[in-house]
Design a protein around this motif. Structure first.
Motif, mmCIF file in Angstrom:
data_model
loop_
_atom_site.group_PDB
_atom_site.id
_atom_site.type_symbol
_atom_site.label_atom_id
_atom_site.label_comp_id
_atom_site.label_asym_id
_atom_site.label_seq_id
_atom_site.Cartn_x
_atom_site.Cartn_y
_atom_site.Cartn_z
ATOM 1 N N THR A 15 0.996 -1.357 0.009
ATOM 2 C CA THR A 15 -0.025 -0.191 0.377
ATOM 3 C C THR A 15 0.704 0.800 -0.013
ATOM 4 O OG1 THR A 15 0.083 -0.013 2.561
ATOM 5 C CG2 THR A 15 -1.598 -0.700 1.347
ATOM 6 N N SER A 16 0.193 2.563 -0.654
ATOM 7 C CA SER A 16 0.617 3.628 0.307
ATOM 8 C C SER A 16 -0.214 4.154 1.028
ATOM 9 C CB SER A 16 0.654 4.380 -1.062
ATOM 10 O OG SER A 16 -0.883 4.818 -1.275
ATOM 11 N N SER A 17 -0.294 3.465 2.228
ATOM 12 C CA SER A 17 -0.917 4.403 2.879
ATOM 13 C C SER A 17 -0.384 4.031 4.458
ATOM 14 C CB SER A 17 -2.486 4.082 3.472
ATOM 15 O OG SER A 17 -3.170 3.414 4.761
ATOM 16 N N GLU A 18 0.326 4.748 4.521
ATOM 17 C CA GLU A 18 1.495 4.925 6.121
ATOM 18 C C GLU A 18 0.535 3.935 6.896
ATOM 19 O OE1 GLU A 18 3.795 7.685 9.038
ATOM 20 O OE2 GLU A 18 3.320 8.764 7.488
ATOM 21 N N PRO A 40 5.280 4.709 0.052
ATOM 22 C CA PRO A 40 4.224 6.068 0.077
ATOM 23 C C PRO A 40 5.100 7.324 0.566
ATOM 24 C CG PRO A 40 4.174 5.040 2.428
ATOM 25 C CD PRO A 40 5.075 3.852 1.178
ATOM 26 N N GLU A 100 -9.083 11.502 -1.423
ATOM 27 C CA GLU A 100 -9.275 9.897 -0.216
ATOM 28 C C GLU A 100 -7.597 10.066 -0.435
ATOM 29 O OE1 GLU A 100 -12.598 7.285 -0.035
ATOM 30 O OE2 GLU A 100 -14.091 8.959 0.410
ATOM 31 N N MET A 101 -7.157 9.933 -1.596
ATOM 32 C CA MET A 101 -6.008 9.053 -1.836
ATOM 33 C C MET A 101 -5.063 10.042 -0.647
ATOM 34 S SD MET A 101 -5.786 7.159 -5.186
ATOM 35 C CE MET A 101 -4.804 9.207 -6.136
ATOM 36 N N GLY A 104 -4.542 9.345 2.290
ATOM 37 C CA GLY A 104 -4.160 8.828 3.534
ATOM 38 C C GLY A 104 -5.109 7.598 3.260
ATOM 39 N N LYS A 105 -6.436 7.484 3.778
ATOM 40 C CA LYS A 105 -8.175 7.039 3.472
ATOM 41 C C LYS A 105 -8.550 5.523 3.471
ATOM 42 C CE LYS A 105 -9.970 10.938 5.885
ATOM 43 N NZ LYS A 105 -10.941 12.274 5.469
ATOM 44 N N LEU A 107 -8.795 2.210 1.386
ATOM 45 C CA LEU A 107 -7.790 0.837 1.980
ATOM 46 C C LEU A 107 -8.664 -0.235 0.430
ATOM 47 C CD1 LEU A 107 -9.132 0.173 5.707
ATOM 48 C CD2 LEU A 107 -6.569 0.851 4.660
#
Length: 116
Positions: A15-18, A40, A100-101, A104-105, A107
């Protein structure tokens, strides 16, 4: 955690979500391995040292996978061992999705519905 009886043996985080990166460490069993593949921008890795050390969790980074890695990952997905939430959105929702991207929201993956 319930489905895996206490955590997975390994987690591949693409993912690119921390936030997802932080969570992946808590989803593996003791002696488990987390492999970070996503990049990310400007994300930092923050680990709970106590649970990481006591659980002897290994965290590794992988910049490039091999053909075997890709084949194995696709096979895992085909056998239903990897769940990736997919949401279909209309073109009118693209602005919200980008927002949202950037926050970081997101999934999973969003797919654009081109039929309308």
């Amino acid at each position: 955690m319930e489905i895996t009886n206490g955590g997975a043996q390994a987690a591949l985080n693409v993912t690119s979500s921390e936030a997802a990166i932080q969570q992946s460490v808590s989803y593996v069993k003791p002696y488990g391995t987390v492999i970070l593949i996503g990049l990310p921008p400007q994300a930092k890795l923050h680990l709970d040292v106590m649970s990481t050390v006591l659980g002897q969790v290994t965290v590794r980074g992988s910049y490039v996978g091999t053909r075997w890695d890709t084949t194995e990952a696709v096979d895992f997905f085909a056998r239903g061992l990897i769940k990736c939430p997919i949401k279909v959105v209309r073109m009118t929702e693209v602005g919200r999705v980008f927002q949202e991207m950037s926050e970081g929201k997101i999934l999973g993956r969003y797919v654009l519905d081109m039929s309308n």
